[in-house]
Design an enzyme around this catalytic site. Structure first.
Site, mmCIF file in Angstrom:
data_model
loop_
_atom_site.group_PDB
_atom_site.id
_atom_site.type_symbol
_atom_site.label_atom_id
_atom_site.label_comp_id
_atom_site.label_asym_id
_atom_site.label_seq_id
_atom_site.Cartn_x
_atom_site.Cartn_y
_atom_site.Cartn_z
ATOM 1 C CG PHE A 100 -1.970 -1.009 1.255
ATOM 2 C CD1 PHE A 100 -1.671 -2.347 1.415
ATOM 3 C CD2 PHE A 100 -3.300 -0.632 1.082
ATOM 4 C CE1 PHE A 100 -2.671 -3.314 1.392
ATOM 5 C CE2 PHE A 100 -4.308 -1.589 1.063
ATOM 6 C CZ PHE A 100 -3.992 -2.932 1.212
ATOM 7 C CB ALA A 101 2.303 3.480 -1.950
ATOM 8 C CG ASP A 192 7.640 2.149 6.055
ATOM 9 O OD1 ASP A 192 6.975 1.122 5.826
ATOM 10 O OD2 ASP A 192 7.894 2.546 7.213
ATOM 11 C CD GLU A 282 3.453 -4.573 15.147
ATOM 12 O OE1 GLU A 282 4.046 -4.518 14.056
ATOM 13 O OE2 GLU A 282 3.856 -3.978 16.177
HETATM 14 N N1 UDP Z 1 0.676 3.769 4.751
HETATM 15 C C1 UDP Z 1 0.485 4.560 3.621
HETATM 16 N N2 UDP Z 1 0.298 5.917 3.782
HETATM 17 C C2 UDP Z 1 0.285 6.510 4.993
HETATM 18 C C3 UDP Z 1 0.479 5.704 6.132
HETATM 19 C C4 UDP Z 1 0.692 4.342 5.975
HETATM 20 O O1 UDP Z 1 0.504 4.065 2.495
HETATM 21 O O2 UDP Z 1 0.111 7.731 5.049
HETATM 22 C C5 UDP Z 1 0.845 2.306 4.569
HETATM 23 C C6 UDP Z 1 2.231 1.976 4.023
HETATM 24 O O3 UDP Z 1 2.145 0.798 3.253
HETATM 25 C C7 UDP Z 1 3.024 1.724 5.289
HETATM 26 C C8 UDP Z 1 1.977 1.017 6.153
HETATM 27 O O4 UDP Z 1 0.743 1.660 5.831
HETATM 28 O O5 UDP Z 1 4.171 0.967 5.022
HETATM 29 C C9 UDP Z 1 2.201 1.050 7.665
HETATM 30 O O6 UDP Z 1 2.405 2.370 8.126
HETATM 31 P P1 UDP Z 1 3.839 2.859 8.676
HETATM 32 O O7 UDP Z 1 4.902 2.282 7.804
HETATM 33 O O8 UDP Z 1 3.800 4.341 8.825
HETATM 34 O O9 UDP Z 1 3.904 2.181 10.098
HETATM 35 P P2 UDP Z 1 5.260 1.846 10.896
HETATM 36 O O10 UDP Z 1 5.935 0.739 10.145
HETATM 37 O O11 UDP Z 1 6.078 3.099 10.918
HETATM 38 O O12 UDP Z 1 4.753 1.454 12.216
HETATM 39 C C1 GAL Z 2 7.899 0.160 16.388
HETATM 40 C C2 GAL Z 2 7.236 0.107 15.023
HETATM 41 C C3 GAL Z 2 5.737 0.063 15.190
HETATM 42 C C4 GAL Z 2 5.347 -1.063 16.127
HETATM 43 C C5 GAL Z 2 6.088 -0.936 17.422
HETATM 44 C C6 GAL Z 2 5.722 -2.069 18.361
HETATM 45 O O1 GAL Z 2 9.296 0.063 16.261
HETATM 46 O O2 GAL Z 2 7.582 1.260 14.285
HETATM 47 O O3 GAL Z 2 5.123 -0.143 13.952
HETATM 48 O O4 GAL Z 2 5.668 -2.286 15.514
HETATM 49 O O5 GAL Z 2 7.487 -0.934 17.198
HETATM 50 O O6 GAL Z 2 6.229 -1.808 19.638
HETATM 51 MN MN MN Z 3 6.391 0.713 8.017
#
Ligand code: UDP
Ligand code: GAL
Ligand code: MN
Length: 333
Positions: A100-101, A192, A282
């Site tokens: 997803f993007a 990301d 998650e």
């Molecule tokens: N995502 C997106 N746009 C946004 C926020 C999230 O497309 O504005 C999607 C994207 O695929 C991203 C995923 O949701 O990799 C999970 O969000 P994010 O990576 O911010 O979560 P993190 O890994 O930082 O917890």
């Molecule tokens: C962070 C991550 C989040 C979540 C969290 C859980 O490092 O960016 O997406 O997985 O850990 O504690």
């Molecule tokens: Mn992410």
């Protein structure tokens, strides 16, 4: 007795793996074993006996390569890539891969797709399903042989949490409505991210979870599970096996459909009760894996924190989050 705090598992003893070297005779035997399930089991046990040693104490850099429910944990050195490729080449499998993007996250697509084309299931059939609110921002990336990309439009959303959680329902529908005759396995990945090393058929299984890169060596009581009983994602103290990331999971279509459907239902119940689990989908994924044990786990090699950080256990980084400024890329903070 081994330390039970390692990886939060409940093993009374842990299996520690050393580098696996298979002779060509053994390779031939293993190929033969695919024709007989009894022989296969026998051989599997022989291989385990050959390559594992039981220890009383795990040292700081040892790795756990088997869960207490006998699911393998895939690390470098636990599989033979040439052998496993040759086995899977005999089947004509397709791996659906979703990403997803939305919003500013389209900026991650180029590196994600280009690096995937270098390292992800090279030589196997892959069908990427890319969901975005800006199809015009999808970069042109040359796909390798038998790799295809389909772009799907989805509505924009105001909260990053809703984008992240909303993936479960979209995946549930995609699998149910479209993938049955299109693919055999599916992986659902964050965008990301970037690939740096092989991610191949060793990762395939009925239900596959990836150990979160920040918690693989933490005791269970420090896992960031949802701790409020009011949430459907609640996991009580003392429960839980591993802390899994939601940035990568996969398996067979049937199993991942059940997972996404269950998480979507639990997310909806929480929303109706005005509660949002601490780590969104998650938290629900972790609850799901507690009661529906994955039959294969991928080590943090398959989703690392950031390429610039190292850990003694992680000999190769295959796939990693990229550094991002959340405040800048997310629609809300
Ligand atoms: N995502 C997106 N746009 C946004 C926020 C999230 O497309 O504005 C999607 C994207 O695929 C991203 C995923 O949701 O990799 C999970 O969000 P994010 O990576 O911010 O979560 P993190 O890994 O930082 O917890
Ligand atoms: C962070 C991550 C989040 C979540 C969290 C859980 O490092 O960016 O997406 O997985 O850990 O504690
Ligand atoms: Mn992410």
């Amino acid at each position: 007795m081994c330390s039970t705090k390692i990886l939060g598992c409940r093993a009374s003893s842990s299996v520690v793996v050393e580098k696996l070297h298979l002779s060509s005779a053994l390779r031939r035997l293993i190929l033969l074993s695919y024709t007989s399930s009894w022989f296969s089991l026998f051989l599997h046990n022989c291989v385990l006996v050959c390559r594992n040693r039981q220890t009383d104490e795990l040292s700081g850099t040892d790795i756990v390569s088997m869960t207490p429910w006998l699911a393998p944990v895939v690390w470098e050195g636990t599989f033979d890539s040439i052998l496993i490729d040759s086995i899977f080449k005999q089947q004509n499998i397709t791996i659906a891969t979703t990403v997803f993007a939305l919003g500013k996250y389209t900026r991650f697509l180029k590196d994600f797709l280009e690096s995937a084309e270098e390292h992800y299931f090279v030589g196997f059939r892959v069908h990427y399903y890319l969901f975005t609110d800006q199809p015009g921002e999808v970069p042109e990336v040359k796909m390798g042989e038998n790799h295809h990309l389909t772009v799907r439009s989805v509505p924009s959303m105001d909260r990053w949490q809703d984008i992240s959680m909303g993936r479960m329902e979209i995946l549930e529908k995609l699998i149910k409505n479209e993938l049955a005759s299109e693919a055999d396995y599916i992986f659902c990945l964050d965008v990301d991210t970037k690939f740096y090393g092989r991610w191949g058929v060793e990762s395939l299984g009925r239900l596959v979870g990836v150990i979160h890169p920040w918690f693989f060596d933490y005791p269970r009581d420090q896992f960031t599970y949802e701790r409020r009983p009011e949430s459907q994602a609640f996991i009580p103290a003392g429960e839980g096996d591993y802390y899994y990331t939601a940035a990568a999971f996969g398996g067979s279509l049937a199993d991942v459909h059940h997972l996404t459907k269950t998480c979507r239902e639990q997310l909806n119940i929480d929303a109706a009760n005005s509660i949002e689990a601490i780590w969104h989908e998650e938290s629900h994924l972790n609850k799901y894996f507690l009661y529906n044990k994955p039959n294969k786990l991928l080590s943090p090699e398959y989703l690392w924190r950031d390429i610039s950080i190292s850990a003694a256990q992680v000999k190769i980084i295959r796939f990693s989050h990229v550094a991002k400024n959340n405040e800048e890329v997310r629609p809300n903070f």
